[in-house]
Each structure stands twice: as structure tokens, then as C-alpha cells.
Scaffold this active site. Structure first.
Site, PDB file in Angstrom:
ATOM      1  N   GLU A 321       0.828  -1.215   0.000  1.00 52.23           N
ATOM      2  CA  GLU A 321       0.000   0.000   0.000  1.00 52.23           C
ATOM      3  C   GLU A 321       0.864   1.267   0.000  1.00 52.23           C
ATOM      4  O   GLU A 321       0.631   2.191   0.772  1.00 52.23           O
ATOM      5  CB  GLU A 321      -0.963  -0.012   1.194  1.00 52.23           C
ATOM      6  CG  GLU A 321      -1.952  -1.174   1.120  1.00 52.23           C
ATOM      7  CD  GLU A 321      -2.997  -1.158   2.235  1.00 52.23           C
ATOM      8  OE1 GLU A 321      -2.710  -0.635   3.320  1.00 52.23           O
ATOM      9  OE2 GLU A 321      -4.109  -1.683   1.993  1.00 52.23           O
ATOM     10  N   ASP A 394      -8.364  -9.296   4.309  1.00 53.97           N
ATOM     11  CA  ASP A 394      -8.092  -8.154   5.176  1.00 53.97           C
ATOM     12  C   ASP A 394      -9.141  -8.018   6.282  1.00 53.97           C
ATOM     13  O   ASP A 394     -10.063  -7.211   6.151  1.00 53.97           O
ATOM     14  CB  ASP A 394      -8.060  -6.884   4.317  1.00 53.97           C
ATOM     15  CG  ASP A 394      -7.518  -5.683   5.085  1.00 53.97           C
ATOM     16  OD1 ASP A 394      -6.976  -5.886   6.183  1.00 53.97           O
ATOM     17  OD2 ASP A 394      -7.638  -4.554   4.581  1.00 53.97           O
ATOM     18  N   GLU A 422     -12.490  -2.482  12.192  1.00 57.55           N
ATOM     19  CA  GLU A 422     -12.525  -1.701  10.947  1.00 57.55           C
ATOM     20  C   GLU A 422     -13.643  -2.139  10.007  1.00 57.55           C
ATOM     21  O   GLU A 422     -14.313  -1.302   9.414  1.00 57.55           O
ATOM     22  CB  GLU A 422     -11.160  -1.848  10.258  1.00 57.55           C
ATOM     23  CG  GLU A 422     -11.099  -1.235   8.875  1.00 57.55           C
ATOM     24  CD  GLU A 422      -9.740  -1.441   8.202  1.00 57.55           C
ATOM     25  OE1 GLU A 422      -8.816  -1.962   8.868  1.00 57.55           O
ATOM     26  OE2 GLU A 422      -9.613  -1.080   7.030  1.00 57.55           O
TER      27      GLU A 422
HETATM   28  C1  BDP Z   1      -6.112  -2.217   6.055  1.00 57.85           C
HETATM   29  C2  BDP Z   1      -6.427  -0.859   6.566  1.00 57.85           C
HETATM   30  C3  BDP Z   1      -5.297   0.113   6.443  1.00 57.85           C
HETATM   31  C4  BDP Z   1      -4.042  -0.509   6.998  1.00 57.85           C
HETATM   32  C5  BDP Z   1      -3.771  -1.810   6.316  1.00 57.85           C
HETATM   33  C6  BDP Z   1      -2.609  -2.575   6.931  1.00 57.85           C
HETATM   34  O1  BDP Z   1      -7.546  -0.384   5.868  1.00 57.85           O
HETATM   35  O2  BDP Z   1      -5.664   1.265   7.129  1.00 57.85           O
HETATM   36  O3  BDP Z   1      -2.952   0.344   6.843  1.00 57.85           O
HETATM   37  O4  BDP Z   1      -4.870  -2.669   6.456  1.00 57.85           O
HETATM   38  O5  BDP Z   1      -2.884  -3.532   7.648  1.00 57.85           O
HETATM   39  O6  BDP Z   1      -7.044  -3.071   6.620  1.00 57.85           O
HETATM   40  O7  BDP Z   1      -1.465  -2.255   6.699  1.00 57.85           O
END
Ligand code: BDP
Length: 754
Positions: A321, A394, A422
């Protein structure tokens, strides 16, 4: 004559006995209001009269030998807890002065403990374990809290208090405990500016601008709460890390926090930004094979250990990401982890290297972590653990276990769970995550035949690893109740208890937590634990039934958005996951589709690949099925089953509300009201999920809602347009329109009655 230390503590104990008595429903007097700030560490006087008498006889004073800060903390916890529970001062002495001494210590710190010759029994509980049992000392009955280390004594003290909070008998007491996973770590996703990524409980707990000089009293309470459930590590900052946390002045602040946490057995860890050598080190590269980069990290590690001698290590999100990582230099994840592992050397720190990676335009997103990490098995360095999220996607309300568990025998793997909800309704939805955690830990990977559970992969026993870790993404913030809602406290609690004992059941943990948090009144314990146990399935049903995943709104991940299909990164679109069309719904991950099932060991692969054995819960995760296909389990068609499950989820929330109403007057009014308010909101939001999802899937399938179900409250366009009408803040769209009226039952009447 009482010794002076005893006299001083007697005074302290007297102050602490102002604790309120546990309410007796018989008196009809509602308990005094509470704000939730005490978490499960509440010590109202024991209500059962016989039990109280037994306790007062068996526990008359505390005897501690040894002066470490940890032993002092254990003593203070016992004095506070026992004074409250017994409703009487709890003196402290150097020697048992009467029957009923609570003797705490290690063989090294206490001659009394030494004299008991606990030998092999104590050896068996290891460095953090404890024995809490009745014993005879100098001819007098006593209760001992014995361990090999001071922190083991602290954990044992909390075990004793928990036992008493639950009003269990103290005759022939024999408690013991020992964790199987060595590092039980909270991961805080806290930013330097005080915001918390995916945090729903206010601002960050860490007051960086006041540190290192000013220490909020909450730090100590945070440490106490963690120690009470066996959590022994805390990553202080977000995985999307800012390199500045590794700067000298920031490290002084980290060291000040570490000092508060240390007596409670909690080590501090930091998320490290891979490009820190460039950003704060002034180097031109962060290439892990570059000698200057290696030297920079070695120096940084030395500086950290100078300030924080028990530093836990680094957590790293790399090449994920948008975060920098070794691939920026054409190196791989193992190269990066090994470099940091080497830098940590033999100081006792570890690298938790995350496997949460996916390319923006690659194949089936859920395949990618396995494809990238498995070939690197065994190459991550002596101090490195690869940290894997529980599922391949996730943190969904439900997904299968990640195929990486069991697939990397030569690398220790840590399990990453998300405590903050989340994707499960953030703060307002009551979803007890114990069943989710249990489901993951007990999943059988079949890596070495039946019984190769995720728990055994993670505790190191399956493949013989000495390093072991489990992480929970924290749900803690500045809110007075710590976690944004009273019931979110249960998820912090459940994480700690399951990390300590991976065999523990969600059911038992809910029972413990309810008794400690809401009291032992059977008319509270039974309905509230039942409500908790069903709550996660309710969320699955009204958000993502039958194995659907990631149907949440863009960015904030709150509320339904199954229609979203035009985001740049394909796997950010809900439509990518449901694959609904005229012909049917679901993601084919069998050989005729993405073949993600091939990443699992043969028995699991075969189970998931076969429509007859995959189970309803993961059906649409692995299979694309026709709307009119019938489910063997219920006899309903897929479309009918969706209608049924969405509706059952909403009506389950209605039942949760009714159950909660039943405890009114038996728990304090303030917390009762706050929970009732959130349940009402959850009911509206569950209805929103159901109605929007059914409207959308009806439009795609061309099918009408089966007879008998309550029709959606609005047309599809109304839901689709909400995002425009209700601006979202970082967390969720604020849509007053969703909260009008009172949601009505949604199931057909005869179904609703079942
Ligand atoms: C996702 C989240 C994000 C996190 C990412 C992570 O939306 O905010 O940075 O995972 O785990 O679930 O790195």
C-alpha cells in the site's frame, strides 16, 4: 506491634475500601453509575455472603518478599483488589502473621516460596507462568502466588483476583497458567499527530507533545490492564510509519513510556519505516544490502538499546500500500528482514515483518501474499518472524485462514488479528470477536496432517521454532471507556486471554469478562454472554453473508457499497469480490477460476474446492453459484438464502436489544444507557446493510424479494446516493436519515418465530 510498612499500607487500604458493593438485585437499588474507565479491573465487594465470609477467612493479609518494581506492582494490585472485593482493609506484612496470608514471590525473592520446594512444578510453568494455590506455611493455611520470575508473580496475582472477581471457591485452590506464545503484542496504529488509523476510541493514548516529562496516569492503567490478561508487548506507532519515531528526541519519549510499562512486563516495540536511513539518516539509499545502510541500522539499534534496554524490536510494513521497502532496490522481503534481524543481533529484539502485500493490478488479490512469501521461506534472519493477517484478504467479518499458515515451515509465523473493528461496524456495532479469534486459532492447516492448527503453527510447536508471536491491532484510545464502546473492551480482553491460552474458548472468556465487567448476577451473566456469543455471526449475516467479503464503503469501510466497481485498483471494489451478474454470485477460486484453493494443503484444498463440502459460511468466497442453486443445508435457493441471512442478521440485533433491556436495573444506569443507545444505532445500521444489499443484488439478479420478508425501506438509488448526501469523515458517513423511526422485524413471520 505491626511493622511500619504494614501500618502505612493499612492506611492506604482503608482509603481504597470505599469501593461500592456489588449490587444485590434483591434490594432493588440500581448500582451506582460507572464510566467504564476501570475496564474489567473492578473490585466491588463480593455479593454472595457465604463466599465473602470464606474469602475474609482465607485472605487476611499480603506477604511479599523482594523489592522489585514488578513485585511491588503485584502487591499493590492485590491490596487494591482484595480490599475492594472483601470490603475490608488488606494489610501487608513481611511474614505470615496469622492464618490466611497471601504469600507472593519467586524462589529467588522469597524464602517462604523456596521452602515449599515447588521444583519441577514451578519449572513446568516457564518464565511467565505461575502457580496460585493453597499451602501450609509455618503451620498456617496460606495462599501462595509463586512463579519463576517477578512478572510471573504479577500474572499470578491477576489470576487470583480474576478468580475472586468471579466468586469462585478458594478452598483447595490450584490455579496455574503458562503462555505458549512468547510475544503477545498489541499493535497500535497511532500517528505522531495523535490520530489513530482505524481507531474508533478517540485520539491516541500517547501524549507525544508532553512526553518525556509528563506521564499521563493512563499509561500505568494501560499497563495494568494488559498485564492482567498477559499481554507483554506494545508496538506504539502505526505500521504506516513515520520515520521520525526513530529520531533521538522521539526515542527519549519512547523510553519514558517504556519505563512506565516495564514493571508490568510489557516491552515496547516500534514500527520502522524502511526508508528511515534516507529520511532521518541523510543517506542516499535504503538498499538493505548497502553497507552504509546496514551500518546505519546497527547504530540506530545500539542507540535504541542504550535508551531502552528491553526494547522488543521492529514491526515493518514494506512494499505494501505504497510503503517503501526492499523491492524499491530490487531486493526481496527476506533481504529486508534479514538486514534488520542482523542489526538487532543478540540483544533480544525481533523483527515482525508483515506479509500483508498485494499488487494493484495482479492476479486474484488473496493469492498474492503466498505467492510472494512462500518462495522466501527460511531466509528472513534469525530474529525475524513473518506476521500474517488471519485471513488472506483483510480482517473481514469472516474469511478463511491465510494459506501461509503451515506453508512456511522454516520461518516462524506470527498471527495478526484486528481488535479494532474496521470492517465490523467500528465503534457502534456490538461484535464480540472471541468466536472469530477462536475460529482462526483452531483452523486446521493440515500442514503436517490433522491437528496442524494455526495455533500450533503460531506457537512454534508444529515446526519447532523458538520464536513465537501473536499481534492484535489495538482498539484503544483516549475515550474514557478506552475502546469507544463498553463491549469493545471485551475484544481487547479476549485477545489477551486467547494469546495467553490459545485453547481457551470464546464462551469461557465471555463469561469471565462479563462477570468482571458487569457483575456476577446470573440474570446478567446468562443473557449477556449469550448476546455476545451470537453477535459476530449477526454482523456476518447482515453485512457479508455466505462468504461474501469486502462489501463496505470505500476508504472508511463502513456501511454497504456492493455497487462500487469503478475504483482504479480493481481489488478495492466490492464488485471485484461478489462477482454478481445475471447468472449468479461469488468468486470462483477453484481450478476453473483463480485456483487460490491450490495454496492450501490437500485436505483443506479439497474441502474448499468442493461445493458439497466447503460449507455455507465460505461458499461465495470460493465458488460462483447460480441464484437458483439450492443449498443442501437449508433447501433454500442461493437468492432465498441471502434474503434469509441478511434478514436474520437484522433480527438478531433486535433480539440483542431485547436481551439488553432485560438487564436494566441490574447493571448501572450510565453504562446500560450507553450500550442501549449503540444497540439502537446498530439495529438501524444493520437494516441499512440488509436493505441496500438486497436491493442491489435484486437489481443484478432480476429477482424479487422472496415472499414474507419485510421490503427494503427505500429504493436502490436512495442507498447509492447516500454517499453523496452524507459526507463521510475519516470513519463513516454521517447520515441522520438512516436513523429515523424504529426498525421493524424483517424475517417472514414463521421464520422470525424460530
Ligand atoms: C487495512 C487498513 C489500512 C491498513 C492496512 C494494513 O484499511 O488502514 O494500513 O490494512 O494492515 O485493513 O497495513
Amino acid at each position: 506491634m505491626l511493622p511500619p510498612r504494614l501500618l502505612a499500607l493499612l492506611g492506604l487500604a482503608l482509603c481504597l475500601t470505599a469501593a461500592t458493593a456489588e449490587p444485590s438485585p434483591a434490594t432493588g437499588k440500581p448500582p451506582a453509575d460507572e464510566d467504564g474507565s476501570q475496564l474489567w479491573l473492578r473490585y466491588p465487594q463480593v455479593a454472595q455472603p457465604e463466599r465473602l465470609t470464606d474469602y475474609r477467612r482465607a485472605l487476611t493479609h499480603v506477604v511479599r518478599a523482594g523489592d522489585s518494581a514488578t513485585l511491588q506492582a503485584a502487591e499493590a494490585e492485590l491490596v487494591t483488589g482484595l480490599s475492594g472485593l472483601l470490603g475490608m482493609p488488606m494489610p501487608v506484612a513481611n511474614q505470615p502473621a496469622a492464618d490466611g496470608a497471601v504469600v507472593l514471590g519467586t524462589p529467588a525473592s522469597s524464602a517462604l516460596v523456596r521452602s515449599l520446594k515447588l521444583g519441577s512444578r514451578l519449572a513446568a510453568v516457564g518464565p511467565e507462568g505461575y502457580l496460585v494455590e493453597t499451602a501450609t506455611i509455618n503451620g498456617r493455611p496460606a495462599i501462595i502466588v509463586a512463579a519463576n520470575t517477578d512478572v510471573g508473580v504479577l500474572f499470578g496475582s491477576f489470576a487470583l483476583l480474576r478468580h475472586l472477581q468471579m466468586q469462585r471457591p478458594v478452598t483447595d485452590l490450584a490455579l496455574s497458567g503458562a503462555p505458549r506464545i512468547a510475544r503477545r503484542v498489541l499493535n497500535h496504529w497511532d500517528n505522531p499527530d495523535g490520530s489513530v488509523e482505524r481507531g474508533y476510541a478517540g485520539r491516541s493514548l500517547w501524549q507525544w507533545s508532553e512526553l518525556p516529562r509528563t506521564l499521563s496516569p493512563r499509561y500505568k492503567d494501560y499497563a495494568r490492564a494488559n498485564a492482567s490478561i498477559g499481554i507483554n508487548g506494545a508496538v506504539l506507532n502505526n505500521v504506516n510509519a513515520n520515520a521520525r519515531i526513530l529520531g533521538a528526541d522521539q526515542l527519549d519519549k519512547v523510553a519514558a513510556l517504556a519505563k512506565v510499562l516495564r514493571p508490568y512486563g510489557i516491552r515496547v516495540y516500534l514500527s520502522a519505516r524502511f526508508s528511515a536511513p534516507i529520511e532521518i539518516g541523510g543517506l542516499a539509499t535504503a538498499d538493505p544490502l548497502d553497507p552504509a545502510v546496514k551500518a546505519w541500522w546497527k547504530d540506530k539499534v545500539a542507540e535504541i538499546y542504550d535508551k531502552i534496554p528491553d526494547f522488543g524490536g521492529f514491526l515493518v510494513k514494506a512494499n505494501s500500500e505504497g510503503q517503501p521497502g526492499p523491492q524499491n532496490y530490487h531486493r526481496n522481503h527476506a533481504d529486508g528482514a534479514r538486514m534488520l534481524s542482523d542489526a538487532l543481533g543478540t540483544r533480544g529484539g525481533i523483527v515482525l515483518w508483515r506479509a500483508f502485500v498485494y499488487g494493484e493490478h495482479g492476479p486474484d488479490r488473496i493469492r498474492q501474499a503466498y505467492d510472494e512469501f512462500k518462495p522466501l521461506d527460511g531466509r528472513f534472519g534469525a530474529n525475524a518472524i513473518v506476521q500474517v493477517k488471519n485471513g488472506p484478504l483483510d480482517f473481514q467479518p469472516r474469511e478463511p485462514f491465510s494459506p501461509l499458515f503451515g506453508a512456511m515451515p522454516r520461518t516462524p509465523l506470527a498471527l495478526e488479528l484486528q481488535i479494532t473493528k474496521e470492517y465490523l461496524g467500528e465503534d457502534t456495532h456490538l461484535a464480540y470477536l472471541g468466536p472469530l479469534f477462536e475460529e482462526v486459532l483452531k483452523s486446521d492447516t493440515y500442514a503436517k496432517g490433522a491437528g496442524s492448527t494455526v495455533a500450533h503453527v503460531v506457537d512454534g510447536s508444529l515446526h519447532g521454532h523458538a520464536l513465537s508471536a501473536i499481534s492484535g491491532v489495538a482498539n484503544i484510545g483516549s475515550d474514557v471507556n478506552w475502546t469507544g464502546s463498553h463491549f469493545n473492551q471485551a475484544n481487547w480482553y479476549a485477545f489477551g486471554r486467547m494469546a495467553w491460552n490459545t485453547d481457551a474458548s470464546a464462551r469461557d472468556i465471555a463469561d469471565e469478562w462479563v462477570r468482571q465487567t458487569w457483575g456476577n448476577d446470573p440474570a446478567v451473566v446468562a443473557p449477556v454472554t449469550a448476546l455476545m456469543r451470537g453477535s459476530r455471526q449477526a454482523v456476518v449475516d447482515y453485512m457479508t453473508p455466505l462468504g461474501l467479503v469486502h462489501q463496505m464503503g470505500t476508504d472508511h469501510h463502513f456501511g454497504p457499497s456492493p455497487w462500487v466497481k469503478d475504483l482504479d485498483v480493481p481489488s478495492w471494489n466490492p464488485a471485484y469480490y461478489h462477482r454478481a451478474g445475471r447468472d449468479g454470485i461469488g468468486f470462483d477460486r477453484t481450478r476453473s477460476g483463480s485456483d487460490a484453493v491450490a495454496q492450501y494443503a490437500p485436505p483443506v484444498r479439497e474441502r474448499f474446492a468442493n461445493r458439497a463440502t466447503v460449507g455455507d459460511d465460505l461458499l461465495l468466497f470460493f465458488h460462483h453459484v447460480g441464484w437458483d442453486d439450492r443449498l443442501a443445508s437449508s433447501g433454500r435457493t442461493v437468492w432465498e438464502e441471502l434474503a434469509y441471512r441478511y434478514s436474520a442478521g437484522v433480527d438478531a440485533v433486535q433480539s440483542m436489544r431485547a436481551a439488553w433491556q432485560g438487564v436494566q436495573g441490574r447493571v448501572d444506569g450510565r453504562r446500560f444507557g450507553e450500550v442501549a443507545d449503540f444497540l439502537r444505532i446498530q439495529h438501524h445500521e444493520a437494516r441499512w446493510w440488509r436493505d441496500a444489499s438486497l436491493q442491489y443484488f435484486a437489481s443484478v439478479s432480476g429477482k424479487a424479494l422472496p415472499a414474507g420478508y419485510a421490503p427494503p425501506e427505500h429504493e436502490l438509488g436512495w442507498y447509492q446516493d447516500l454517499a453523496r448526501r452524507c459526507p463521510a469523515d475519516a470513519h463513516k458517513p454521517r447520515c441522520p436519515e438512516i436513523y429515523t423511526g424504529e426498525p421493524s422485524p424483517t424475517l417472514p413471520r414463521e421464520e422470525g418465530r424460530n
